[in-house]
Scaffold this motif. Structure first.
Motif, short mmCIF file in Angstrom:
data_model
loop_
_atom_site.label_atom_id
_atom_site.label_comp_id
_atom_site.label_asym_id
_atom_site.label_seq_id
_atom_site.Cartn_x
_atom_site.Cartn_y
_atom_site.Cartn_z
N GLY A 66 0.83 -1.20 0.00
CA GLY A 66 0.00 0.00 0.00
C GLY A 66 0.86 1.25 0.00
N ALA A 67 0.21 2.38 -0.01
CA ALA A 67 0.94 3.64 -0.10
C ALA A 67 0.20 4.73 0.64
N ARG A 68 0.98 5.67 1.19
CA ARG A 68 0.41 6.83 1.85
C ARG A 68 0.77 8.06 1.02
N ILE A 69 -0.26 8.77 0.59
CA ILE A 69 -0.08 9.95 -0.26
C ILE A 69 -0.30 11.18 0.60
N GLY A 70 0.70 12.03 0.73
CA GLY A 70 0.54 13.26 1.51
C GLY A 70 -0.47 14.18 0.86
N ALA A 71 -1.20 14.94 1.68
CA ALA A 71 -2.26 15.82 1.17
C ALA A 71 -1.73 16.86 0.19
N ASN A 72 -0.43 17.21 0.33
CA ASN A 72 0.11 18.25 -0.56
C ASN A 72 0.79 17.72 -1.81
N VAL A 73 0.71 16.43 -2.05
CA VAL A 73 1.30 15.90 -3.29
C VAL A 73 0.51 16.49 -4.47
N ARG A 74 1.23 17.07 -5.40
CA ARG A 74 0.57 17.71 -6.55
C ARG A 74 -0.06 16.64 -7.45
N ASN A 75 -1.17 16.97 -8.05
CA ASN A 75 -1.86 16.01 -8.94
C ASN A 75 -0.93 15.54 -10.05
N VAL A 176 -9.17 8.19 3.70
CA VAL A 176 -8.75 9.58 3.88
C VAL A 176 -8.34 9.75 5.35
N VAL A 177 -7.16 10.31 5.57
CA VAL A 177 -6.70 10.54 6.94
C VAL A 177 -6.85 12.02 7.26
N ALA A 178 -7.65 12.32 8.30
CA ALA A 178 -7.91 13.71 8.66
C ALA A 178 -7.35 14.00 10.05
N LEU A 179 -6.85 15.21 10.21
CA LEU A 179 -6.33 15.63 11.51
C LEU A 179 -7.21 16.76 12.04
N GLY A 180 -7.73 16.58 13.26
CA GLY A 180 -8.55 17.63 13.89
C GLY A 180 -7.99 17.95 15.26
N PRO A 181 -8.66 18.83 15.98
CA PRO A 181 -8.18 19.20 17.32
C PRO A 181 -8.06 17.97 18.22
N ARG A 208 -15.21 21.27 9.86
CA ARG A 208 -14.63 22.52 9.37
C ARG A 208 -13.21 22.75 9.90
N ASP A 209 -12.93 22.20 11.09
CA ASP A 209 -11.59 22.43 11.66
C ASP A 209 -10.69 21.21 11.48
N GLU A 210 -11.04 20.36 10.54
CA GLU A 210 -10.17 19.21 10.25
C GLU A 210 -9.40 19.46 8.96
N LEU A 211 -8.19 18.93 8.94
CA LEU A 211 -7.32 19.05 7.78
C LEU A 211 -7.13 17.64 7.21
N VAL A 212 -7.23 17.50 5.89
CA VAL A 212 -6.84 16.22 5.30
C VAL A 212 -5.31 16.20 5.31
N VAL A 213 -4.73 15.15 5.89
CA VAL A 213 -3.26 15.09 5.90
C VAL A 213 -2.72 14.05 4.93
N ALA A 214 -3.54 13.04 4.62
CA ALA A 214 -3.05 12.00 3.70
C ALA A 214 -4.21 11.19 3.15
N VAL A 215 -3.90 10.45 2.10
CA VAL A 215 -4.81 9.43 1.57
C VAL A 215 -4.01 8.14 1.55
N GLU A 216 -4.59 7.07 2.10
CA GLU A 216 -3.86 5.81 2.10
C GLU A 216 -4.51 4.80 1.15
N LEU A 217 -3.66 4.09 0.42
CA LEU A 217 -4.14 3.08 -0.52
C LEU A 217 -3.80 1.70 0.02
N PRO A 218 -4.74 0.76 -0.04
CA PRO A 218 -4.43 -0.61 0.38
C PRO A 218 -3.45 -1.25 -0.61
N PRO A 219 -2.82 -2.37 -0.22
CA PRO A 219 -1.88 -3.02 -1.15
C PRO A 219 -2.58 -3.36 -2.46
N PRO A 220 -1.87 -3.29 -3.58
CA PRO A 220 -2.50 -3.65 -4.86
C PRO A 220 -2.76 -5.15 -4.91
#
Ligand SMILES: Cc1cc2nc3c(=O)[nH]c(=O)nc-3n(C[C@H](O)[C@H](O)[C@H](O)COP(=O)(O)OP(=O)(O)OC[C@H]3O[C@@H](n4cnc5c(N)ncnc54)[C@H](O)[C@@H]3O)c2cc1C
Ligand code: SF4
Ligand code: FES
Ligand code: FES
Lengths: 343, 177
Positions: A66-75, A176-181, A208-220
């Motif tokens: 699997g893979a973890r994609i950071g929220a700021n990885v450009r398309n 989707v991995v979200a970070l909140g307070p 509203r106060d959560e940030l997406v920090v990553a998207v994780e993909l299961p193993p292919p």
């Protein structure tokens, strides 16, 4: 554009703190949707929290696959990433079909998920729109609806979600991995966007106060094939009228052992074709079976007036995508390109 | 709200105070006086505002200037050093513009596109995601689809890109400030 305060927090915690301190704060990533909507007067944040330089910009393999994609990885970077091209071609294909190269160089994984609908009335502040201004009405009903819904819409909103990437994530069973307070929270990609119901102003389940920090993909899945097909008004640089992401596993007897299908351009969220998937699992791959599955899925379609054309279009697209994938999985063997069967 | 930012534009350092609402495009044109990038749609749809930020082609109309603080910006004007940049020369040689309004954006886009292709990035029309990129006409068209030309100089723009594609890689480097 309304005046706003610009902040560039040092880390994700500081970003979340800014979001929870100010009701009118919004994260800014590539800006390709937020700045656009601010120019139109649709988005009016008091505080713009620039998260684009936070170190969430890598694609990392996960232990156990699997893979973890950071929220700021450009398309653009995600589409071109060797691991994504090799193991998750449906995601590369979906990203490459979206927007233009210049926009993909700016657009991020997090921002793409959170982009707003392209409903023209939503973007025009002189018209009523329940999504933009709850309770004001829906101008699209009875209006221009070429890009509007076929499934899951309500009397309050008939808009579709425009992201191509999200449709691919739905068939990949991504998280989707979200970070909140209160810390991190994991949301299945398929449950991330919501149907409009009577609260169409809420596109997703993100607070509203959560940030997406990553998207994780299961193993292919070894031996599985997948792809994304987008049908649009021009060859490139246009949103989907309909789109189909599909993942297919076929054994040596040409029996379908795994299938996942998601459709774009037809609902408020990527539409998982659960009925079609159920019908196909365990059956021999054939064009007739694919047609039957598409028909079963579309039996419940309630296209809004003006979007009826999407039903036959989606039917043909589902069949074509599955047929091509089956041919790819079996090295082009016969039995799969047969008659389409009943309509 | 006003903020002081630094932008390196075409090799020269600029310190400017901008309202936070200012886009990179407006900062370049109205504050720095660089009229090379053009404002067409102002909504990311036409590509005439394309510049290279940290060597990548982007639409400058959808970027806030404050978010680009301390970045390196190259416009089509900054691509030429002594002579014309090979991409600019190819546009002249093949008659790739009519009114010229979209041209600076086209030129920056070509420079960025050749770089992306050189790094092996696939496009929507690439059949095999693992194969080496070959800049066929179809690939060129797809990769340039973010730049609209209302004069429809497309066939000659493709010809210009073919000319640069077929030139030696050393010539292609061109002058980057
Ligand atoms: C002309 C044009 C054509 C396009 N065509 C397509 C297309 O065909 N297919 C397609 O899928 N898309 C298309 N897009 C949309 C584009 O893909 C999105 O604008 C882009 O992905 C948004 O990413 P961004 O980083 O620029 O987000 P931003 O504009 O910075 O942000 C978008 C939203 O996400 C929020 N946000 C950003 N990052 C986070 C985060 N980490 N956590 C929580 N919230 C966050 C922002 O507050 C904002 O509400 C097109 C856009 C344009 C302008
Ligand atoms: S369809 Fe939804 S987004 Fe469009 S006008 Fe109606 S309420 Fe607004
Ligand atoms: S002016 Fe920026 S894309 Fe049109
Ligand atoms: S040359 Fe006139 S817009 Fe392209």
């Amino acid at each position: 554009m309304r005046p706003f305060r610009y902040e560039r927090p040092e880390d994700t915690d500081a970003a979340v703190a800014l979001l929870s301190e100010h009701d009118g704060a919004r994260p800014l990533a590539g800006g390709t949707n937020l700045v656009d909507l601010m120019k139109l007067g649709v988005a009016t944040p008091d505080v713009v929290v620039d998260v684009s330089r936070l170190p969430l910009d890598t694609v990392d393999p996960l232990d156990g696959g699997g893979a973890r994609i950071g929220a700021n990885v450009r398309n653009a970077d995600l589409a071109a990433h060797p691991l994504i091209r090799r193991d998750y071609p449906v995601l590369s294909r979906a990203l490459l079909s979206a927007a233009s190269p210049q926009l993909r160089n700016l657009a991020t994984t997090g921002g793409n998920l959170l982009q707003r609908t392209r409903c023209v009335y939503f973007q025009d502040v002189t018209t009523p729109c329940n999504k933009r201004e709850p309770g004001s009405g829906c101008s699209a009903i009875g209006g221009y609806t070429r890009y509007h819904a076929v499934f899951g819409h309500s009397d309050d909103c008939i808009a579709t979600h425009p992201s191509d990437m999200a449709v691919a994530l739905a068939v990949l069973d991504a998280t989707v991995v979200a970070l909140g307070p209160g810390g991190e929270r994991r949301i299945p990609a398929a449950d991330f966007h919501r149907l409009p119901g009577d609260r169409p102003h809420l596109d997703t389940v993100l607070e509203r106060d959560e940030l997406v920090v990553a998207v994780e993909l299961p193993p292919p899945v070894t031996g599985a094939v997948s792809t994304y097909r987008k049908v649009r008004d021009r060859a490139s640089f246009a949103f989907a009228l309909v789109s189909v992401a599909a993942h297919l596993e076929i054994d040596d007897d040409e029996v379908i052992t795994g299938v996942r299908i998601a459709c774009g351009g037809v609902a408020h969220k990527p539409w998982r074709a659960a009925r079609a998937e159920e019908l196909l699992t365990g059956r021999a791959a054939s064009t007739a079976a694919f047609a039957e599955a598409a028909d079963a899925e579309l039996a419940d379609a309630t296209p809004v007036e003006g979007a009826e054309f999407k039903v036959p279009l989606l039917r043909r697209t589902i069949i074509a995508v599955l047929r091509d994938l089956a041919a790819e999985a079996t090295g082009g063997r016969a039995g799969i390109t047969g008659e389409e069967g009943p309509r | 709200m006003e903020m002081r930012i630094t932008l390196r534009v075409d090799g020269a350092q600029h310190e400017v105070t901008v309202d936070t609402r200012t886009t990179l495009l407006d900062a370049l044109r109205d504050r720095i006086g660089n009229y090379s990038p053009k404002k067409g749609c102002d909504h990311g749809q036409c590509g005439s505002c394309t510049v290279l930020v940290d060597d990548r082609r982007v639409t400058s109309c959808l970027s806030l200037a404050v978010a680009q603080d301390s970045r390196d910006v190259v416009t089509a004007a900054g691509l030429s050093d002594e002579g014309l940049h090979p991409v600019q020369q190819a546009f002249v040689d093949t008659d790739a513009f009519q009114c010229g309004y979209c041209t600076p954006g086209q030129v920056c886009s070509v420079v960025g596109m050749l770089d992306e292709a050189g790094q092996g990035a696939p496009s929507h029309v690439t059949e095999d995601l693992d194969a080496e990129v070959e800049l066929t006409d179809e690939e060129i068209r797809e990769r340039m689809s973010g730049n609209l030309c209302r004069c429809a100089a497309y066939p000659n723009i493709v010809a210009a890109i073919r000319q640069v594609r077929d030139s030696a890689p050393a010539d292609r480097e061109g002058a980057r400030p």
